[in-house]
Structures are given as C-alpha cells and as structure tokens.
Design an enzyme around this catalytic site. Sequence first.
Site, PDB file in Angstrom:
ATOM      1  N   LYS A   1       1.061   4.147  -2.941  1.00 47.08           N
ATOM      2  CA  LYS A   1       0.742   5.548  -2.661  1.00 47.08           C
ATOM      3  C   LYS A   1       1.944   6.458  -2.905  1.00 47.08           C
ATOM      4  O   LYS A   1       1.790   7.595  -3.366  1.00 47.08           O
ATOM      5  CB  LYS A   1       0.232   5.690  -1.232  1.00 47.08           C
ATOM      6  CG  LYS A   1      -1.085   4.952  -0.968  1.00 47.08           C
ATOM      7  CD  LYS A   1      -2.190   5.399  -1.911  1.00 47.08           C
ATOM      8  CE  LYS A   1      -3.530   4.748  -1.587  1.00 47.08           C
ATOM      9  NZ  LYS A   1      -4.621   5.221  -2.463  1.00 47.08           N
TER      10      LYS A   1
ATOM     11  N   TYR B   1       0.826  -1.208   0.000  1.00 46.32           N
ATOM     12  CA  TYR B   1       0.000   0.000   0.000  1.00 46.32           C
ATOM     13  C   TYR B   1       0.862   1.260   0.000  1.00 46.32           C
ATOM     14  O   TYR B   1       0.619   2.198  -0.773  1.00 46.32           O
ATOM     15  CB  TYR B   1      -0.911  -0.023   1.228  1.00 46.32           C
ATOM     16  CG  TYR B   1      -1.921   1.096   1.307  1.00 46.32           C
ATOM     17  CD1 TYR B   1      -3.091   1.053   0.548  1.00 46.32           C
ATOM     18  CD2 TYR B   1      -1.737   2.176   2.171  1.00 46.32           C
ATOM     19  CE1 TYR B   1      -4.037   2.059   0.642  1.00 46.32           C
ATOM     20  CE2 TYR B   1      -2.671   3.192   2.264  1.00 46.32           C
ATOM     21  CZ  TYR B   1      -3.823   3.126   1.500  1.00 46.32           C
ATOM     22  OH  TYR B   1      -4.760   4.132   1.582  1.00 46.32           O
TER      23      TYR B   1
END
Length: 245
Positions: A158, A154
């Site tokens: 990002k 994640y």
Amino acid sequence: MELADRVAIVTGSGRGIGREIALRLAEEGATVVVNDIGRESAEGVAAEIKAMGRQSLVVLADVSSSADVGRMVETVKNTYGKIDILVNNAGIARDQLVVRMTEEDWDKVLSVDLKSVFLCTSAVLRHMLKQRSGRIVSIASIVGIMGNPGQANYASAKAGIIGFTRTIAREVGSRGITANAIAPGFIDTEMTQRLDEKHRQELIARIPLCSLGTARDVAEAVAFLVSDRARYITGQVLAVDGGMV
C-alpha cells in the site's frame, strides 16, 4: 449524472469496497467494467448495474498477470472504443509477523496488491495518453502510511501504491490525466465483521469519529476524484479514515 458517457474499469469489484465503487460510478451514469476472478460475484454486480439502466461488462482476469490484464484492457477498448476511468481496487491480505511470514505470503500480497496496479495502469495509460484524458484512482490504505504489526507485506504494497501514484501524476499530468490514491481506514467489511465485539470496540476507540467507515464512504471519495469536480487534483492521497491518521 456526472459520469455519463464515461467508461470505467474497477478491479476486484465482485464484492466489498470494489462492488460499492462499481455501483456508485454506475449511479453517476458510467458504463462499468466489473473485473474479478469469481464469475458468480462479478455477474451479480453487473446485473445490479444493468438494473439501473446502465451498461456493464464482466471481464474475469487475474490482475497480477500481465497476459490477463492485456486481454482485459483490449476487450474493453474493442467493446467501448475508449477507457476513461481506472480504479485499482483489487487486493488481498495474508497477515503474519515478519519473523513468521513466508516468502510466498510476501510475494503473493505484493503481486496482487502492488504489481497489479502497475500492470493495469500501464496498460490503460496507452489508451488514455492518446485520448489526452483519464482518471486513475488506486485504493491504498492508512496502513501504508502508518504501518501495522502483522501486515508488513500489506503495508509495503500500500505504501508502494502511494509512491507509484505520485510518480504517475507527474509523468502524465501534461496529457490531462490525473492519478490519485485513497487510503481507507477501518471499513465495515467482511474482514472486520469477523472480529469479535471486543476487538471491534478496540478499533472504534482509535477513531475520532467513533465508528467504522463503510464501503459507501470509500465509493463516494472515488466518485469525486474521477469527476470533473476534481480536475485540478492529482498526486494526492485522501484518507477516508474517520480522522484516525
């Protein structure tokens, strides 16, 4: 209404932060394309938008699929004749420590959270470049800035959004198109609501403003960045995190 006559696509807008962004843009007069993979939730958001007296179109599409993205963008262009705003919001999380993370979990998160931003932006830019105008806002995360144990996939996705955004801003700025990212902190969503009270309080203790953010906080930032008030802002990452980073 700052966004009257603007057409906006908001990916992953069937619930959570995406839903709030879609509703906030509609409040400002935008025609909003609600994208998600779930029909019931997407149609529910579209119904809320239409109840405001605004136009809305539901397009079910997997934004990690180039074929689906191409179909979505062409549908919007054929329906409304233009695309003024793209909000890359769709994302998932599959948390696990790196030593236990599967290749499947790595690939899935990078595909949905990062590849989708490339696919949607690339497809929309073909139209925005001809218009010589457009606003692109991608939802990153403070995790992409500071990292977080158990979220290597994640955080990488990002962080990738941040680098992608800054690059796109340089590539298309001369055509009147801005590209910015928003990095939410800990937001009061279904995910944080599932935490027990002890863990919620531990999170809050790390935030200078002493509270979790709301989806509306993120939506307000998006509404600003896609408006004419932000015409001279591009390539930026706005942390909506209560001062945490």
